[in-house]
Design a protein around this motif. Structure first.
Motif, PDB file in Angstrom:
ATOM      1  N   SER A  72     -91.625   6.414   2.816  1.00  0.00           N
ATOM      2  CA  SER A  72     -91.817   6.456   1.376  1.00  0.00           C
ATOM      3  C   SER A  72     -90.969   7.539   0.724  1.00  0.00           C
ATOM      4  CB  SER A  72     -93.290   6.671   1.047  1.00  0.00           C
ATOM      5  OG  SER A  72     -93.685   7.928   1.526  1.00  0.00           O
ATOM      6  N   THR A  73     -90.608   8.608   1.451  1.00  0.00           N
ATOM      7  CA  THR A  73     -89.821   9.673   0.845  1.00  0.00           C
ATOM      8  C   THR A  73     -88.322   9.453   0.996  1.00  0.00           C
ATOM      9  OG1 THR A  73     -89.927  10.974   2.865  1.00  0.00           O
ATOM     10  CG2 THR A  73     -91.615  11.398   1.190  1.00  0.00           C
ATOM     11  N   GLN A  74     -87.901   8.604   1.897  1.00  0.00           N
ATOM     12  CA  GLN A  74     -86.478   8.344   2.085  1.00  0.00           C
ATOM     13  C   GLN A  74     -85.949   7.501   0.936  1.00  0.00           C
ATOM     14  OE1 GLN A  74     -84.357   9.421   4.408  1.00  0.00           O
ATOM     15  NE2 GLN A  74     -85.973  10.673   5.289  1.00  0.00           N
ATOM     16  N   PRO A  75     -84.850   7.934   0.310  1.00  0.00           N
ATOM     17  CA  PRO A  75     -84.272   7.113  -0.746  1.00  0.00           C
ATOM     18  C   PRO A  75     -83.683   5.827  -0.159  1.00  0.00           C
ATOM     19  CG  PRO A  75     -83.016   9.148  -0.439  1.00  0.00           C
ATOM     20  CD  PRO A  75     -84.158   9.187   0.496  1.00  0.00           C
ATOM     21  N   LYS A  76     -83.824   4.756  -0.885  1.00  0.00           N
ATOM     22  CA  LYS A  76     -83.386   3.463  -0.369  1.00  0.00           C
ATOM     23  C   LYS A  76     -81.928   3.164  -0.715  1.00  0.00           C
ATOM     24  CE  LYS A  76     -87.969   1.409  -0.365  1.00  0.00           C
ATOM     25  NZ  LYS A  76     -88.390   2.062   0.808  1.00  0.00           N
ATOM     26  N   THR A  77     -81.399   3.816  -1.747  1.00  0.00           N
ATOM     27  CA  THR A  77     -80.027   3.537  -2.153  1.00  0.00           C
ATOM     28  C   THR A  77     -79.093   4.627  -1.669  1.00  0.00           C
ATOM     29  OG1 THR A  77     -80.275   4.722  -4.233  1.00  0.00           O
ATOM     30  CG2 THR A  77     -80.858   2.383  -4.248  1.00  0.00           C
TER      31      THR A  77
END
Length: 170
Positions: A72-77
């Motif tokens: 949930s904390t990792q950016p997806k872009t």
């Protein structure tokens, strides 16, 4: 409180399963008091799980919890990832400098309290002087000991050589 009474009921029943908490009876309906055994004398009705048996389940739960929070904390872009790296590149040196500042401030406070008055300053200087004198004396003793040892070995070698030469000449 309901949890502890249900756990106690489960321990006393011997089944090992938790039973729902029942409301307590009034004092008039209580059984006569009997002496209780101490916890050391009581034996568990069912064998307890060992720490080793609990570890795999706990580790699995911990991993599952960590993976959900990490995901949930990792950016997806890619832009989000670059932004996070840029923030870290700025925040790490800022945090390090703040820690260094705190260390320096505490050191200065310690020095200021140690040398607050003339008496305390003189006491500290005398302490440093005694320590320096002790270190000097220790070094001088070591030098004398080394010199004495060297002279003794030299005399022993000279004596051995003189004896061997006397044996060849005679």
């Amino acid at each position: 409180m309901a949890t502890s009474s249900s756990t106690t009921a489960a321990k006393q029943s011997g089944t090992g399963a938790k039973q729902p908490a029942t409301p307590r009876k009034t004092t008039a309906a209580r059984k006569p008091a009997t002496p209780r055994k101490t916890t050391a004398a009581r034996k568990p009705a069912t064998p307890r799980k060992t720490t080793a048996a609990r570890k795999p389940a706990t580790a699995t739960r911990t991993r599952a919890r960590k993976s959900t929070t990490t995901a949930s904390t990792q950016p997806k872009t890619t832009v989000g990832q670059v932004q996070e790296l840029a923030e870290r590149a700025v925040l790490v040196p800022v945090g390090a400098s703040l820690v260094a500042r705190d260390t320096l401030v505490s050191s200065v406070k310690d020095l200021r309290s140690a040398y607050a008055t003339r008496d305390s300053l003189e006491r500290e200087l005398e302490r440093y002087e005694r320590r320096g004198a002790a270190a000097r004396n220790r070094f001088e003793r070591q030098v004398r000991r080394t010199g004495t040892k060297f002279e003794r070995e030299l005399r022993q070698r000279r004596t051995r050589v003189e004896k061997s030469v006397k044996g060849l000449v005679s």
